[in-house]
Enzyme design. Structure first.
Site, PDB file in Angstrom:
ATOM      1  CG  HIS A   1      -1.996  16.171   9.198  1.00  0.00           C
ATOM      2  ND1 HIS A   1      -1.985  17.497   8.843  1.00  0.00           N
ATOM      3  CD2 HIS A   1      -1.516  15.487   8.241  1.00  0.00           C
ATOM      4  CE1 HIS A   1      -0.967  17.743   7.937  1.00  0.00           C
ATOM      5  NE2 HIS A   1      -0.834  16.082   7.456  1.00  0.00           N
TER       6      HIS A   1
ATOM      7  CG  ASP B   1      -1.422  19.922  11.957  1.00  0.00           C
ATOM      8  OD1 ASP B   1      -2.091  18.746  11.460  1.00  0.00           O
ATOM      9  OD2 ASP B   1      -0.298  19.708  12.361  1.00  0.00           O
TER      10      ASP B   1
ATOM     11  CG  ASP C   1       1.487  17.946   4.512  1.00  0.00           C
ATOM     12  OD1 ASP C   1       0.426  17.135   4.988  1.00  0.00           O
ATOM     13  OD2 ASP C   1       2.532  18.353   4.908  1.00  0.00           O
TER      14      ASP C   1
ATOM     15  CD  GLU D   1       1.221  14.581   9.980  1.00  0.00           C
ATOM     16  OE1 GLU D   1       1.949  13.618   9.498  1.00  0.00           O
ATOM     17  OE2 GLU D   1       1.486  15.794   9.596  1.00  0.00           O
ATOM     18  CD  GLU D   2       2.615  18.753   8.634  1.00  0.00           C
ATOM     19  OE1 GLU D   2       3.953  18.265   9.056  1.00  0.00           O
ATOM     20  OE2 GLU D   2       2.180  18.913   7.511  1.00  0.00           O
TER      21      GLU D   2
ATOM     22  CG  ASP E   1      -0.015  13.302   5.182  1.00  0.00           C
ATOM     23  OD1 ASP E   1       0.343  14.094   4.688  1.00  0.00           O
ATOM     24  OD2 ASP E   1       0.318  13.273   6.610  1.00  0.00           O
TER      25      ASP E   1
ATOM     26  CG  HIS F   1       6.703  20.583   5.092  1.00  0.00           C
ATOM     27  ND1 HIS F   1       7.217  19.859   6.242  1.00  0.00           N
ATOM     28  CD2 HIS F   1       5.263  20.026   5.100  1.00  0.00           C
ATOM     29  CE1 HIS F   1       6.427  19.168   6.830  1.00  0.00           C
ATOM     30  NE2 HIS F   1       5.083  19.160   6.375  1.00  0.00           N
TER      31      HIS F   1
END
Length: 421
Positions: free
Chosen positions: A88, A90, A150, A184-185, A208, A391
């Site tokens: 992904h 994003d 990520d 995705e997030e 991921d 994150h």
């Protein structure tokens, strides 16, 4: 390329990609992509794929980028499975700066001062995950943003692998498909908007998850429910027998669930129903619930429980009107495993054995793009990027682990050819 050259190529790509702010924003899939900045990332990758000679490169109106590296096989080779790789584009929005200011350092142990002026420190006592990486090169942030490993470490991995395959004609392989997806997030909205006719693979991989050796082929079954409670408004001086307070009814509804089956009380493969939000005013209250369970039967039972509790609320206060909207978000990857496709998982463990990587198999308390793709009949397990503390402003990427992730990608491609002989 030699090991050092591979590392430098991976790092160069990774640092280039994280320069592009591409945070997504939760909007319930009303607009995909959710942010304009994700187009910048997709268009850069589109250009790079075309420069590498990847064919059938396509960027959809939903910012889903796909392409195919044609097979490179010796004469009279048997059929080699087509493999897909998905990442992904994003990065997560956790109210930190979208601008990443990375730093490469040799970690000698102890605390890492991320930003001296702002006194942002990654303290070893609070982050024991640093300990295995003493005497390694790390990429960290300045403490004001996430790093974006990520999932841009995965993008660097895939793009470097494609470059390696196009540079060396002696590397035999079948068709390799790639998909780079947005959002995705905030709900896997990119993979949900894929045109699977442009991703006709026998099986696929997402890259991921976190530390060196992590493997995921079991994820939650996931869904959501929105319960709307319509009450009756009245002025307090004449409210007796008239007022139906939707806020109190929302609290009554939430209290019908078992407090021991919530995220803060469960672990491993234990599922839950999570009351995420309650929004209310004098006439209406809305309760948003997340439903999670690794076991499909238990997941369906949790959905039925929500409907049963909705009916209980109606019986508790017959003057209110209660509506419930429920939808599935993604499935457990493990439910897509068959005798015909389980080679996708078996090859991960075989490749790790050959590379000297110790597997760390995880039943993920979450999902990946592969959790949705697997529901479309394409088994899509997941393996590590090498990054840690996703994150978080303490996210970091050990460069040797990034290299191992790339080596695993190359080994999986080689195994698909080898096992077909």
């Amino acid at each position: 390329m030699k090991t050092n050259a591979i590392e430098e190529a991976l790092v160069e790509r990774f640092l280039r990609y994280i320069k592009i702010p591409s945070q997504s924003k939760a909007n319930g899939g009303k607009a995909v992509p959710s942010t304009e900045e994700q187009w910048d990332m997709a268009r850069l990758l589109q250009s790079e794929l075309e420069e590498l000679g990847v064919q059938d490169v396509s960027l959809s109106d939903k910012c889903v980028l796909t392409g195919r590296l044609p097979a490179n096989l010796p004469p009279d080779a048997p059929h080699v499975p087509a493999i897909g790789f998905c990442a992904h584009i994003d990065t997560v929005d956790v109210s930190l700066s979208p601008v990443v200011k990375p730093r490469r350092l040799h970690y000698e142990g102890g605390d890492i001062v991320l930003h001296a002026e702002k006194e942002i420190v990654m303290r070893a006592a609070e982050h024991p995950e640093l300990a295995p990486y003493v005497d390694q090169e790390l990429i960290v942030t300045d403490g004001t943003s996430v790093l974006g490993a990520d999932n841009k470490a995965a993008i660097a991995n895939i793009m470097t692998a494609l470059a390696s395959l196009t540079d060396d004609a002696s590397l035999w392989h079948g068709d390799i498909y790639v998909a780079f997806v947005p959002d995705e997030e905030c709900g896997l909205w990119g993979s949900k908007n894929m045109d699977f006719s442009k991703f006709p693979v026998d099986y696929a991989y997402t890259i991921d998850c976190c530390a060196l050796g992590e493997v995921v082929y079991e994820t939650f079954n996931a869904g959501s429910a929105e319960v709307t409670i319509h009450g009756v408004s009245a002025h307090p001086m004449s409210a007796k027998g008239v007022l139906v307070n939707p806020t109190l009814l929302a609290v009554d509804f939430v209290n019908l669930f078992d407090r021991r089956e919530t995220p803060e009380c469960t672990e491993g493969t234990e599922g839950y129903i999570w009351c995420q939000t309650i929004r209310s005013n004098p006439t209406t209250a809305t309760v948003e619930l997340n439903i999670r369970d690794h076991d499909k039967a238990r997941y369906e039972a949790r959905k039925r429980l929500i409907l049963e509790n909705v009916e209980k609320l109606r019986q508790m206060e017959t003057r209110c009107r209660v509506e419930c909207r429920m939808e599935d978000t993604y499935g457990n990857i493990a439910d897509a495993v068959t005798d015909d496709n389980r080679q996708a998982i078996d090859h991960i463990y075989e490749a790790m054995r050959r590379l000297g990587i110790t597997p760390k198999t995880i039943a993920m308390r979450g999902g990946t793009d592969g959790s949705f793709i697997s529901t479309k009949g394409i088994l899509t397990p997941n393996y590590f990027t090498g990054g840690l503390n996703f994150h978080s402003n303490c996210e970091f990427l050990p460069i040797p682990s990034l290299r191992k992730s790339y080596e695993l990608t190359m080994a999986l491609i080689a195994l698909a050819y080898e096992k077909a002989q």
